[in-house]
Scaffold this active site. Structure first.
Site, PDB file in Angstrom:
ATOM      1  N   SER A 252       0.816  -1.204   0.000  1.00  0.00           N
ATOM      2  CA  SER A 252       0.000   0.000   0.000  1.00  0.00           C
ATOM      3  C   SER A 252       0.858   1.267   0.000  1.00  0.00           C
ATOM      4  O   SER A 252       1.747   1.399  -0.835  1.00  0.00           O
ATOM      5  CB  SER A 252      -0.965  -0.057   1.181  1.00  0.00           C
ATOM      6  N   HIS A 394      -7.540  -5.771  -0.097  1.00  0.00           N
ATOM      7  CA  HIS A 394      -6.320  -4.974   0.077  1.00  0.00           C
ATOM      8  C   HIS A 394      -5.562  -5.501   1.301  1.00  0.00           C
ATOM      9  O   HIS A 394      -5.965  -5.262   2.438  1.00  0.00           O
ATOM     10  CB  HIS A 394      -6.771  -3.521   0.305  1.00  0.00           C
TER      11      HIS A 394
HETATM   12  C1  GTR Z   1      -5.362   4.605   1.580  1.00  0.00           C
HETATM   13  C2  GTR Z   1      -4.752   5.391   0.447  1.00  0.00           C
HETATM   14  C3  GTR Z   1      -4.046   4.433  -0.469  1.00  0.00           C
HETATM   15  C4  GTR Z   1      -3.161   3.490   0.283  1.00  0.00           C
HETATM   16  C5  GTR Z   1      -3.734   3.046   1.619  1.00  0.00           C
HETATM   17  C6  GTR Z   1      -2.785   2.404   2.607  1.00  0.00           C
HETATM   18  O1  GTR Z   1      -6.167   5.309   2.382  1.00  0.00           O
HETATM   19  O2  GTR Z   1      -5.768   6.088  -0.210  1.00  0.00           O
HETATM   20  O3  GTR Z   1      -3.339   5.135  -1.472  1.00  0.00           O
HETATM   21  O4  GTR Z   1      -1.905   4.032   0.422  1.00  0.00           O
HETATM   22  O5  GTR Z   1      -4.306   4.087   2.309  1.00  0.00           O
HETATM   23  O6  GTR Z   1      -1.622   2.751   2.670  1.00  0.00           O
HETATM   24  O7  GTR Z   1      -3.251   1.560   3.365  1.00  0.00           O
END
Ligand code: GTR
Length: 416
Positions: A252, A394
């Site tokens: 992420s 995710h």
């Molecule tokens: C989210 C962000 C993403 C990603 C994520 C993370 O809120 O929009 O780009 O980086 O966080 O790091 O878990």
């Protein structure tokens, strides 16, 4: 009223492939003077530096470190960690400017037995403190600011005993050791707390003088990536670690960091991006899921100030994220997506790899041939590129890890 504003906000985000606008990517092999790059040495001496500068000027910024001295201090070595499987080390990295100091702990596990010589090693940052990656009671708890997470027993922005091991599912340390790899991590909050504080805390506190010449270049992503390179400096001093086989990885936002660290620092032998999304592997011009505007508004400190000029103006960016992958060439790179992680734009993550192909081909390497996503859970490897889209959310899972270990085995000729 609340419902109304949430609807407005999300109506601006596109999750429909049919609504992806037409776009033209900047030519990866065409220099700013309009010269076509034809050889790998032209790429390396002309176009690569140009693109690196563009990313520093428009996206990730840079750390002005003229005033910083680095000192490594090994504060703990345990030759019988993880029931004798591993050697655990804790290396305090001190960033020093006069009397001001910032200390980050680099936690390292190395297989006790590495018969092929010094161990290859995965390096990645973590979100909630080194002690959250494993229940090992000897891992020190960071004093740095931590984002609250009641599910992880983290309150008042402080790391706690109760949060030990809460992130172990993302860090299969024993399995990595059993496969013959070391694993090392730094808590990203030790380097720069992840909130918009005008760069008053963390690493930028120490660079204030130097950065005053160009304050708009500061960004948290460049600070985090800078720390990964300092960890690499340490590995070069440690005979247990194979400095030519360091794999930088991240999930992420920390996947964005891994890509940027791997782009800047050619010492990283393999670069892995797990679900890195916007500002990471995903093409900005697709405007699918998270957009440049959305990310800059939610996280103003992640990127340098100039990136905000491209809010809703992706087409005027002189670069796109395929060029970030190009900076890693010809080294092996693996990008992974998750089926339900539409916010990160899986197809855009794949296409960055696809469109970085011309650079890899300059080095005689094979590249992906199709511009459509591979099947779910069917990893694709060609030349020095790897990609998969896994079912699920995710996250960084065992499925992801097994692919990364196989990919590294393949490139380090560890398949017996
Ligand atoms: C989210 C962000 C993403 C990603 C994520 C993370 O809120 O929009 O780009 O980086 O966080 O790091 O878990």
């Amino acid at each position: 009223f609340v419902w109304f504003s949430v609807t407005i906000c999300f109506s601006q985000i596109n999750f429909d492939e049919n609504q992806v606008p037409d776009y033209i990517l900047p030519e990866i092999l065409l220099t700013q003077n309009g010269k076509k790059i034809e050889t790998s040495s032209q790429w390396d001496s002309i176009r690569r530096p140009e693109i690196l500068d563009m990313f520093k000027n428009h996206v990730y910024g840079d750390v002005c470190d003229d005033d910083i001295k680095i000192k490594f201090e090994t504060t703990d070595v345990d030759d019988y960690a993880l029931c004798g499987k591993a050697i655990r080390k804790n290396v305090a990295i001190h960033f020093i400017n006069g009397t001001d100091t910032l200390t980050a702990n680099l936690l390292i596990y190395i297989p006790s037995k590495h018969p092929d010589g010094p161990a290859p090693l995965f390096l990645g940052m973590n979100f909630f403190g080194n002690h959250t990656i494993h229940y090992d009671l000897s891992i020190p708890i960071s004093d740095s600011y931590v984002r609250n997470n009641p599910g992880f027993n983290i309150f008042n922005n402080k790391g706690t005993e109760e949060s030990r091991g809460v992130r172990e599912s993302r860090w299969p340390v024993e399995r990595i050791i059993d496969r013959g790899y070391g694993i090392a991590t730094i808590y990203y909050g030790d380097i720069d707390p992840d909130f918009d504080d005008g760069f008053k805390n963390g690493l930028y506190k120490l660079t204030a003088n130097c950065a005053s010449k160009n304050p708009d270049k500061r960004s948290s992503i460049s600070a985090w990536a800078y720390a990964l390179s300092r960890a690499m400096d340490y590995f070069e001093t440690d005979d247990d670690i194979n400095q030519s086989q360091i794999i930088v990885f991240g999930h992420s936002r920390l996947g964005k960091v891994a890509l940027w660290a791997g782009a800047v620092d050619k010492r990283f032998a393999i670069v892995i991006s797990n679900d890195s999304g916007c500002g990471g592997a995903a093409l900005s011009r697709r405007k699918f899921g998270e957009t440049v505007k959305q990310i800059n508004e939610s996280f103003p400190h992640w990127f340098c100030k100039a990136f905000k000029d491209f809010n809703d103006k992706e087409d005027s960016l002189p670069l796109d994220q395929h060029m970030l992958i190009g900076l890693i060439a010809p080294r092996p790179v693996y990008v992974a997506s998750a089926e339900n992680d539409k916010w990160a734009d899986p197809k855009g993550e794949y296409l960055s790899l696809f469109y970085s192909g011309p650079v890899y081909r300059l080095y005689g390497l094979q590249t992906f041939e199709q511009d459509s996503l591979p099947l779910i859970n069917k990893p694709l490897w060609i030349g020095n590129m790897g990609y998969h889209i896994r079912s699920g959310d995710h996250d960084i899972t065992r499925f992801d890890w097994e692919r990364y270990l196989d990919f590294a085995d393949n490139h380090f000729n560890k398949i017996k």
